[in-house]
Design a protein around this motif. Structure first.
Motif, short mmCIF file in Angstrom:
data_model
loop_
_atom_site.label_atom_id
_atom_site.label_comp_id
_atom_site.label_asym_id
_atom_site.label_seq_id
_atom_site.Cartn_x
_atom_site.Cartn_y
_atom_site.Cartn_z
N ALA A 195 0.82 -1.21 0.00
CA ALA A 195 0.00 0.00 0.00
C ALA A 195 0.86 1.26 0.00
CB ALA A 195 -0.93 0.01 1.22
N GLN A 196 2.18 1.11 -0.05
CA GLN A 196 3.14 2.22 -0.09
C GLN A 196 2.98 3.20 1.06
OE1 GLN A 196 3.08 3.80 -4.18
NE2 GLN A 196 4.89 2.55 -4.54
N PRO A 197 2.94 2.73 2.32
CA PRO A 197 2.84 3.65 3.44
C PRO A 197 4.07 4.55 3.60
CG PRO A 197 3.26 1.43 4.23
CD PRO A 197 2.96 1.32 2.76
N CYS A 198 5.18 4.20 2.93
CA CYS A 198 6.35 5.08 2.98
C CYS A 198 6.08 6.40 2.28
CB CYS A 198 7.56 4.38 2.36
SG CYS A 198 7.28 3.74 0.70
N ARG A 199 5.01 6.46 1.47
CA ARG A 199 4.67 7.72 0.79
C ARG A 199 3.69 8.56 1.60
NH1 ARG A 199 8.83 7.13 -2.69
NH2 ARG A 199 8.59 5.32 -4.06
N TYR A 200 3.24 8.06 2.77
CA TYR A 200 2.27 8.80 3.55
C TYR A 200 2.93 9.99 4.25
CZ TYR A 200 -0.60 4.50 3.27
OH TYR A 200 -1.31 3.40 2.85
N LYS A 201 2.09 10.90 4.69
CA LYS A 201 2.56 12.05 5.46
C LYS A 201 2.43 11.72 6.95
CE LYS A 201 1.80 17.06 5.76
NZ LYS A 201 1.00 18.18 5.22
N TYR A 202 3.49 11.93 7.72
CA TYR A 202 3.51 11.52 9.12
C TYR A 202 3.64 12.71 10.06
CZ TYR A 202 4.00 6.73 7.52
OH TYR A 202 3.79 5.51 6.92
N TYR A 203 3.09 12.51 11.29
CA TYR A 203 3.21 13.49 12.37
C TYR A 203 3.80 12.80 13.59
CZ TYR A 203 0.22 16.61 9.66
OH TYR A 203 -0.28 17.42 8.68
N LEU A 204 4.30 13.61 14.52
CA LEU A 204 4.94 13.09 15.73
C LEU A 204 4.00 13.28 16.91
CD1 LEU A 204 7.66 12.05 16.95
CD2 LEU A 204 8.22 14.44 17.37
N MET A 205 3.85 12.25 17.77
CA MET A 205 3.05 12.36 18.98
C MET A 205 3.91 12.01 20.19
SD MET A 205 -0.55 10.50 20.04
CE MET A 205 0.22 8.94 20.45
N GLU A 206 3.95 12.89 21.16
CA GLU A 206 4.75 12.66 22.37
C GLU A 206 3.98 11.76 23.32
OE1 GLU A 206 6.46 12.91 26.15
OE2 GLU A 206 4.58 14.00 25.77
#
Length: 406
Positions: A195-206
């Motif tokens: 599903a190519q999740p390496c192309r997704y946009k990611y955010y950081l959660m503490e």
């Protein structure tokens, strides 16, 4: 020096014919089972038979991918499938799993075996091991430098070929051995369903602030921390040849026929130019121009020169400045009327570029546009509709009409 094979992707029968017509020496494709592009069109048995006839009549070779990492249920019917491929006279199969290799050697011992890049071969000792198991060609992992490739070549017997990717998409994981897709979506990349999740946009959660998402900013749109640039080695043909690579491989079974045509043509011309006169060889800008017109991400040289840390890209977007708008199906010299199959919306009076397998591209204006009933039209809006235009410039069957985006 022996001229290397130019190996092109064939996601379906049209792309196979395009690859061969534009200069590929061989193509690789997925059959009806066990290949790592489950969402490509792939080939039915009848289509594969037609593909093999088309290729063999022109002196080209066809390799079929059986490069999944199979679970128990995937092995059902494997022997019958291998026998069918052998009977159809497939030139070789690409394999990565030892169980499939063992089954192939037991069932169809005369069928040539190529070790898929999925097997992650990154050293000469492993290459020797696979060759002793009956593998004729090693498709090297994409994580190797030219220096490492040269050493592998020097350590292998002459009858063991090596193949390497020179162009196309790059995976953030070792040659595709990735489990992120399976973990996040239930689609196993190692069984052809990435599903190519390496192309997704990611955010950081503490940890102590749940549900508060912080963008990993590099620009106003965020960043794509796992994304990769596309590989492009068109400027380094001499270095690739000198490394002893037997087959130059292009990635892209999911890409368009225009992508296949433009990439194959550029590398065909570059390879041929080098072997015509290695000492006087010079890179030609027009080859890169053709490569940049096809849909692509930012180009880079991957791991070849040891700069892997520069392979990451800040956006998952493709660069797409040109569209293919039609393919010539016929041209009447007596009337100057070209019959075209539409691929993207195009208008009366548009200037388009004619892209063909030989020679440089040139422009024409689309005049006197009519539909298949001979009625005057101002636009060809429907997918794959047939329309005609009049031009005094002689066109050829399978010429591609491409147009720069507004």
């Amino acid at each position: 020096m022996k001229k290397p094979e130019l190996l092109a992707p064939a996601g379906n029968l049209e792309k196979l014919k395009t690859a061969i017509n534009f200069g590929a020496d061989a193509v690789y494709l997925g059959g009806s089972k066990l290949n790592l592009r489950a969402f490509a069109d792939n080939f039915t048995d009848d289509e594969l038979k037609e593909a093999l006839e088309y290729a063999h009549e022109r002196g080209k070779r066809v390799f079929v991918t059986i490069n999944v990492f199979p679970h128990n249920e995937d092995l059902i019917g494997l022997e019958e499938y291998l026998k069918k491929l052998y009977e159809l006279k497939v030139d070789a199969i690409l394999v990565s799993d030892p169980g499939i290799i063992m089954t192939a050697r037991e069932t169809v011992p005369d069928l040539e075996l190529h070790l898929s890049t999925q097997a992650n071969n990154v050293n000469w000792k492993s290459a020797q091991f696979w060759h002793k198991q009956g593998v004729k060609r090693i498709v090297l992992a994409r994580e190797l430098s030219l220096t490492e490739i040269k050493k592998i070549r020097n350590k292998l017997p002459e009858d063991c070929e090596i193949e390497a990717f020179v162009h196309g998409s790059m995976c953030m994981s070792y040659s595709g051995r990735c489990v992120i897709s399976n973990y996040m979506t239930g689609r196993d990349s190692n069984r052809g369903q990435c599903a190519q999740p390496c192309r997704y946009k990611y955010y950081l959660m503490e940890e102590k602030r749940p549900n508060e998402y912080f963008p990993i900013l590099e620009d106003e749109r965020g960043t794509y921390i796992l994304n990769s640039k596309d590989l492009c080695m068109i400027e380094y043909i001499p270095e690739l040849v000198e490394a002893g690579i037997n087959s130059f491989k292009i990635e892209g079974r999911m890409k368009s026929p225009y992508y296949v045509a433009s990439i194959v043509k550029a590398y065909r011309q570059a390879i041929d130019a080098y072997f015509e006169n290695p000492k006087e060889y010079k890179f030609q800008k027009k080859w890169m121009d053709d490569l940049t017109k096809a849909s692509h991400r930012v180009y880079y040289t991957g791991f070849y020169f040891g700069d892997a840390n520069k392979q990451a890209q800040e956006s998952s977007n493709y660069i797409r400045e040109y569209d293919i708008v039609g393919i010539v199906r016929d041209y009447d010299k007596s009337t100057g009327v070209a019959t075209v199959e539409q691929r993207n919306r195009v208008f009366e009076g548009d200037t388009v570029e004619i892209f063909r397998s030989e020679g440089d591209s040139f422009e024409i204006c689309l005049n006197d546009m009519k539909n298949s009933k001979g009625q005057k039209i101002e636009v060809a809006p429907s997918a794959q509709m047939i329309f005609t235009v009049t031009t005094s410039v002689e066109l050829k069957k399978d010429d591609m009409l491409i147009k720069k985006r507004d």
